[in-house]
Design an enzyme around this catalytic site. Structure first.
Site, PDB file in Angstrom:
ATOM      1  N   LYS A 180       0.860  -1.183   0.000  1.00  0.00           N
ATOM      2  CA  LYS A 180       0.000   0.000   0.000  1.00  0.00           C
ATOM      3  C   LYS A 180       0.892   1.226   0.000  1.00  0.00           C
ATOM      4  O   LYS A 180       1.510   1.575   0.998  1.00  0.00           O
ATOM      5  CB  LYS A 180      -0.912   0.035   1.220  1.00  0.00           C
ATOM      6  N   GLU A 258      10.686   1.163  10.090  1.00  0.00           N
ATOM      7  CA  GLU A 258      11.600   2.284   9.864  1.00  0.00           C
ATOM      8  C   GLU A 258      10.795   3.536  10.146  1.00  0.00           C
ATOM      9  O   GLU A 258       9.991   3.965   9.321  1.00  0.00           O
ATOM     10  CB  GLU A 258      12.126   2.212   8.431  1.00  0.00           C
ATOM     11  N   CYS A 292      13.590  11.008   6.558  1.00  0.00           N
ATOM     12  CA  CYS A 292      13.564  10.541   7.954  1.00  0.00           C
ATOM     13  C   CYS A 292      14.952  10.620   8.589  1.00  0.00           C
ATOM     14  O   CYS A 292      15.061  10.634   9.808  1.00  0.00           O
ATOM     15  CB  CYS A 292      12.991   9.136   8.039  1.00  0.00           C
ATOM     16  N   GLU A 389       9.929  16.038  15.156  1.00  0.00           N
ATOM     17  CA  GLU A 389      10.556  16.056  13.837  1.00  0.00           C
ATOM     18  C   GLU A 389       9.863  17.141  12.997  1.00  0.00           C
ATOM     19  O   GLU A 389       8.662  17.056  12.750  1.00  0.00           O
ATOM     20  CB  GLU A 389      10.320  14.663  13.216  1.00  0.00           C
TER      21      GLU A 389
HETATM   22  P1  ADP Z   1       3.196  10.473   7.246  1.00  0.00           P
HETATM   23  O1  ADP Z   1       2.894  11.318   8.429  1.00  0.00           O
HETATM   24  O2  ADP Z   1       4.539  10.679   6.679  1.00  0.00           O
HETATM   25  O3  ADP Z   1       2.124  10.459   6.207  1.00  0.00           O
HETATM   26  P2  ADP Z   1       2.254   7.966   8.211  1.00  0.00           P
HETATM   27  O4  ADP Z   1       2.873   7.052   9.187  1.00  0.00           O
HETATM   28  O5  ADP Z   1       1.007   8.650   8.614  1.00  0.00           O
HETATM   29  O6  ADP Z   1       3.371   9.012   7.821  1.00  0.00           O
HETATM   30  O7  ADP Z   1       1.986   7.216   6.834  1.00  0.00           O
HETATM   31  C1  ADP Z   1       2.853   6.257   6.298  1.00  0.00           C
HETATM   32  C2  ADP Z   1       2.033   5.185   5.624  1.00  0.00           C
HETATM   33  O8  ADP Z   1       1.179   4.573   6.593  1.00  0.00           O
HETATM   34  C3  ADP Z   1       1.121   5.691   4.510  1.00  0.00           C
HETATM   35  O9  ADP Z   1       1.091   4.721   3.481  1.00  0.00           O
HETATM   36  C4  ADP Z   1      -0.225   5.784   5.197  1.00  0.00           C
HETATM   37  O10 ADP Z   1      -1.321   5.655   4.331  1.00  0.00           O
HETATM   38  C5  ADP Z   1      -0.161   4.588   6.129  1.00  0.00           C
HETATM   39  N1  ADP Z   1      -1.067   4.687   7.265  1.00  0.00           N
HETATM   40  C6  ADP Z   1      -1.395   5.778   7.967  1.00  0.00           C
HETATM   41  N2  ADP Z   1      -2.246   5.475   8.963  1.00  0.00           N
HETATM   42  C7  ADP Z   1      -2.464   4.150   8.895  1.00  0.00           C
HETATM   43  C8  ADP Z   1      -3.251   3.214   9.664  1.00  0.00           C
HETATM   44  N3  ADP Z   1      -3.972   3.580  10.698  1.00  0.00           N
HETATM   45  N4  ADP Z   1      -3.226   1.923   9.299  1.00  0.00           N
HETATM   46  C9  ADP Z   1      -2.484   1.533   8.263  1.00  0.00           C
HETATM   47  N5  ADP Z   1      -1.720   2.331   7.513  1.00  0.00           N
HETATM   48  C10 ADP Z   1      -1.713   3.645   7.811  1.00  0.00           C
END
Ligand code: ADP
Length: 491
Positions: A180, A258, A292, A389
């Protein structure tokens, strides 16, 4: 930006080798962060597609893991070659949906593809072990086996490199994947999956399931609950990583995490200041500060503080802020309004607590998601930017007096991804490198990422390593074979 090969823009999910719409035709928009315009719409997948992807990956697993290592290596190599053939188009796609300048996007294609090349090579060197036997009639052997179906969840800051860095070792090890990509940047990953298909990687081995932010959890929850998914590899924020780790416990998946960082960048009195400024430009301002391993806190020793600040401000002032359509652009927009608001908040909080703006400090005249590259001085640990960050083009300069103080400040964070320091004193180099609580250290160097080295963190920055000779282990179980009855019965 116009592509030479228009059909590298793919709007649907890739499931079992078929480009698939969401069951009810639902889509979500992909925007250009430089001006907010609509690039295209992409399938907004949900639980149905998520399950179909696991079915496909699970079905493809025996075939893929059963191939000779050399066959997998050749297919990965062909994929690498195609990534290089389409380098310019892929760079245009990255710049369009992520915003970074073309020079950096080309660099990202090279960097991402380098993982595919590296693991094509590593696939052939997937050696086991023979352990000297403890008893005469047996042999003790260790082999490596692929864990099975792997779920890959990636962020938007390096839309090709982050996913390539996961898919390549997984495939080399013999795993199949369901991925995803981040909702802001699905196009680059769909394009490289298309090239993987063209390289001859069989249907079902790579499945890509894009989803909007609203549906991200719906897709991933299916994978978390499914016992056939044996590993989850995630790059993203620490809160989401912790959630995924917790939810993986039910099926005891293997995990690579990561997560966020809070990298210190230390400049000691004995540093080569020009080299330190050059390193800071890379470590702080690459991808407009959205990496990161980005230097989040610049710690500068008293004796060189003013000189370093002046030199850094001079160099940063020369960075050209422009959309990626400008060939001279060096600093692009941030990814979205939320990102801009965070940088603005960090500047305002710091200034309200006594920091001074040496350069920049506000939204850029270009408007939209552009922020001025910023240098702040007289920064202290009470300010938000010390513990959070920033993920933007903001260089805050902290002042310190002694080596011990610098190390204590550097380590005073729950994170532990990367750290950088500049010093010419050999004893200090070893001491500080060993004392820093991080997974990666740049010593007199601001650019540390490479496919040949293990990338990853400690503490709340996560675990697991990507790239290098260690990178494939994350996708494998070791199995111990005890072969008995080898004694000579006539003896
Ligand atoms: P950022 O703040 O850089 O967007 P995230 O950790 O929110 O970092 O997002 C990184 C990835 O995790 C993206 O692909 C996002 O769609 C996915 N993501 C965010 N929230 C969830 C969740 N609750 N469950 C699964 N995947 C998630």
């Amino acid at each position: 930006m116009k592509l030479e090969r228009l059909n590298l823009v793919e709007n649907n999910a890739l499931i079992n080798g078929a480009w698939t719409q969401e069951a009810s035709g639902r889509v979500f928009p992909v925007l250009n962060p430089a001006d907010g315009t609509l690039l295209t719409e992409v399938a907004d997948c949900g639980a149905v597609e998520a399950k179909a992807a696991v079915d496909a990956a699970n079905k493809a697993f025996p075939l893929w893991s059963g191939k000779l290592h050399k066959e997998r290596a050749q297919l990965l190599r062909r994929w690498f070659d195609l990534l290089m053939v389409h380098r310019e188009d892929l760079a245009r796609l990255i710049s369009s949906e992520q915003g970074k300048c073309m020079a950096e996007s080309r660099g990202e294609v090279d960097y991402g593809a380098a993982y595919v090349e590296w693991f094509a090579e590593e696939a052939k060197r997937d050696y086991g072990d023979v352990i000297p036997e403890p008893l005469k009639d047996r042999k003790v052997i260790v082999i490596r086996q692929p864990v099975g179906v792997v779920a890959c969840i990636t962020p938007w800051n390096f839309p090709i490199a982050m996913i390539a860095r996961k898919i390549a070792p997984a495939l080399a090890a013999g795993c199949t994947v369901v991925c995803k990509p981040a909702e802001d940047t699905p196009l680059s990953s769909l394009a490289i999956a298309k090239l993987a298909e063209e390289a001859g990687i069989p249907p079902g081995v790579i499945n890509i399931v894009p989803a909007s932010r609203q549906r991200a959890a719906e897709v991933v929850d299916v994978w978390l609950a499914d016992g056939r998914v044996r590993k989850l590899t995630f790059t993203g924020s620490t809160p989401v990583g912790k959630h995924l780790a917790r939810e993986s416990a039910n099926t005891l998946k293997r995990l690579s995490m990561e997560l966020g960082g809070n990298a210190p960048f230390i400049v000691f009195d004995d540093a080569d200041l020009d080299a330190a400024v050059e390193g800071a430009l890379v470590a702080k301002f690459r991808n407009s500060g959205q990496t990161c391993v980005c230097a989040n806190r610049l710690l500068v020793q008293d004796g060189v503080y003013d000189a370093f600040a002046a030199k850094l401000a001079l160099a940063v002032a020369k960075l050209k802020v422009a959309p990626a359509t400008d060939p001279d652009a060096e600093q692009g927009p941030l990814i979205n309004e939320k990102a801009i608001a965070k940088v603005e908040d960090h500047v305002q909080d710091a200034v309200s607590k006594g920091a001074k703006v040496l350069l920049g400090g506000k939204r850029h005249a270009l408007g939209g998601n552009f922020f001025e590259p910023t240098v702040l001085i007289d920064v202290t640990t009470e300010m938000k930017l010390c513990s959070e960050e920033t993920f933007g083009p903001l260089a805050p300069l902290f002042r310190f007096k002694t080596e011990a103080e610098a190390v204590a400040l550097a380590n005073d964070t729950p994170f532990g991804l990367a750290a950088y320091f500049y010093s010419k004193d050999l004893g200090r180099v070893w001491r500080v490198a060993e004392e820093l609580q991080v997974g990666m250290v740049g010593i007199n160097e601001g650019r540390i990422s490479t496919e040949v080295a293990p990338f990853g963190g400690i503490k709340e920055s996560g675990y697991g390593r990507e790239g290098s000779k260690y990178g494939m282990e994350d996708y494998q179980y070791i199995k111990y074979l005890c072969m008995g009855g080898l004694g000579d019965p006539t003896n």
